[in-house]
Design a protein around this motif. Structure first.
Motif, mmCIF file in Angstrom:
data_model
loop_
_atom_site.group_PDB
_atom_site.id
_atom_site.type_symbol
_atom_site.label_atom_id
_atom_site.label_comp_id
_atom_site.label_asym_id
_atom_site.label_seq_id
_atom_site.Cartn_x
_atom_site.Cartn_y
_atom_site.Cartn_z
ATOM 1 N N PHE A 1 0.831 -1.207 0.000
ATOM 2 C CA PHE A 1 0.000 0.000 0.000
ATOM 3 C C PHE A 1 0.870 1.264 0.000
ATOM 4 O O PHE A 1 0.498 2.278 -0.593
ATOM 5 C CB PHE A 1 -0.931 0.017 1.204
ATOM 6 N N SER A 2 2.021 1.208 0.672
ATOM 7 C CA SER A 2 2.902 2.376 0.695
ATOM 8 C C SER A 2 3.407 2.699 -0.704
ATOM 9 O O SER A 2 3.616 3.879 -1.043
ATOM 10 C CB SER A 2 4.075 2.143 1.656
ATOM 11 N N ILE A 3 3.597 1.687 -1.519
ATOM 12 C CA ILE A 3 4.068 1.897 -2.893
ATOM 13 C C ILE A 3 2.920 2.347 -3.789
ATOM 14 O O ILE A 3 3.097 3.203 -4.661
ATOM 15 C CB ILE A 3 4.727 0.607 -3.418
ATOM 16 N N VAL A 4 1.743 1.789 -3.578
ATOM 17 C CA VAL A 4 0.565 2.275 -4.300
ATOM 18 C C VAL A 4 0.366 3.754 -4.004
ATOM 19 O O VAL A 4 0.043 4.545 -4.897
ATOM 20 C CB VAL A 4 -0.693 1.472 -3.899
ATOM 21 N N LEU A 5 0.580 4.142 -2.757
ATOM 22 C CA LEU A 5 0.444 5.552 -2.368
ATOM 23 C C LEU A 5 1.436 6.427 -3.120
ATOM 24 O O LEU A 5 1.090 7.523 -3.575
ATOM 25 C CB LEU A 5 0.637 5.707 -0.862
ATOM 26 N N ARG A 6 2.661 5.961 -3.277
ATOM 27 C CA ARG A 6 3.663 6.721 -4.036
ATOM 28 C C ARG A 6 3.146 7.036 -5.444
ATOM 29 O O ARG A 6 3.221 8.178 -5.904
ATOM 30 C CB ARG A 6 4.958 5.920 -4.160
ATOM 31 N N GLY A 7 2.667 6.014 -6.122
ATOM 32 C CA GLY A 7 2.161 6.222 -7.474
ATOM 33 C C GLY A 7 0.943 7.122 -7.502
ATOM 34 O O GLY A 7 0.791 7.964 -8.407
ATOM 35 N N THR A 8 0.077 6.971 -6.510
ATOM 36 C CA THR A 8 -1.143 7.779 -6.448
ATOM 37 C C THR A 8 -0.816 9.254 -6.239
ATOM 38 O O THR A 8 -1.473 10.132 -6.814
ATOM 39 C CB THR A 8 -2.054 7.272 -5.313
#
Length: 242
Positions: free
Chosen positions: A62-69
């Motif tokens: 989720f932390s990486i999804v947040l980066r992209g978001t």
């Protein structure tokens, strides 16, 4: 710099190192093919140390999804702000989304996986009593969020959901601007249209291969298809009487 500040900076640096290592592995192998042991080996830390920073692999993902978001939202806001009329803001939003898809394919791929049903996001949100309600205040759309503070959802997931709402609000207000300036039909409901256009944007980044082949047989590549869809959308919502 105080000892407290230095330790805080070192902890934040180590957290970023862990996220960078996990991102590299998730981009290369996908979520299910990566273990916490793999991430620990990549960042050269013990597995026990990883758990001091992240509860589990899901939270790391989720932390990486947040980066992209964050990149996606920043790209959209920058493009929308350049346009003056509402209908051009709508086009700018969709252009930014398409550019993100092309420029950051790895982030787009893991975002699709995030939405694939692999994670029971709806259950997490329901259990934490998160309810986003879009409302209009003083001529501008905003989102009101209700959150059970005693049982907070994962902080990364919470932020991702906030950014999803932010994108929808940007589109709602772009449409509202178009209605006000006369470039978009007055009978268009901004929220309904925003949900529709958001759905179209997501589908445009995931066109089935057989459909792409059909389009190619007619001399329509992906870029032309995106441009043609954009024209159709403009005709669908534009105020022809203006």
């Amino acid at each position: 710099m105080s000892i407290k500040d230095r330790r805080k900076r070192e902890r934040e640096q180590r957290r970023n190192d862990i996220i960078n290592a996990a991102e590299k592995l998730f981009f290369a192998g996908g979520y299910d093919d990566v273990s916490m042991n793999d991430i620990a080996n990549e960042v050269e830390l013990s597995k026990a140390t990883l758990y001091l920073y992240f509860n589990n692999k899901e939270e790391l993902f989720f932390s990486i999804v947040l980066r992209g978001t964050l990149i996606l939202n920043s790209t959209i806001k920058a493009e929308v702000q350049k346009s003056k009329t509402g209908i051009d803001k709508v086009s700018a939003f969709r252009k930014a989304y398409n550019n993100f898809t092309n420029d950051y394919p790895d982030y787009m791929r893991i975002y699709k996986y995030f939405q694939s049903g692999r994670f029971d996001i709806k259950k997490i949100i329901d259990e934490n009593h998160i309810h986003d309600v879009i409302t209009e205040i003083n001529g501008e759309f905003v989102v009101k969020t209700s959150l059970d503070e005693e049982n907070l959802v994962d902080e990364y997931l919470k932020r991702i959901m906030e950014l999803r709402s932010e994108r929808l609000i940007i589109m709602c207000n772009s449409i509202k601007t178009g209605i006000d300036d006369g470039t978009i039909r007055p009978d268009v409901d901004p929220v309904e249209a925003a949900v529709l256009l958001s759905s179209i944007s997501k589908k445009m980044s995931n066109i089935p291969l057989d459909h792409e082949k059909i389009l190619e047989s007619r001399g329509i590549d992906h870029d032309k298809f995106v441009a043609d869809v954009e024209k159709l959308i403009r005709y669908m919502i534009m105020n022809s009487s203006n």
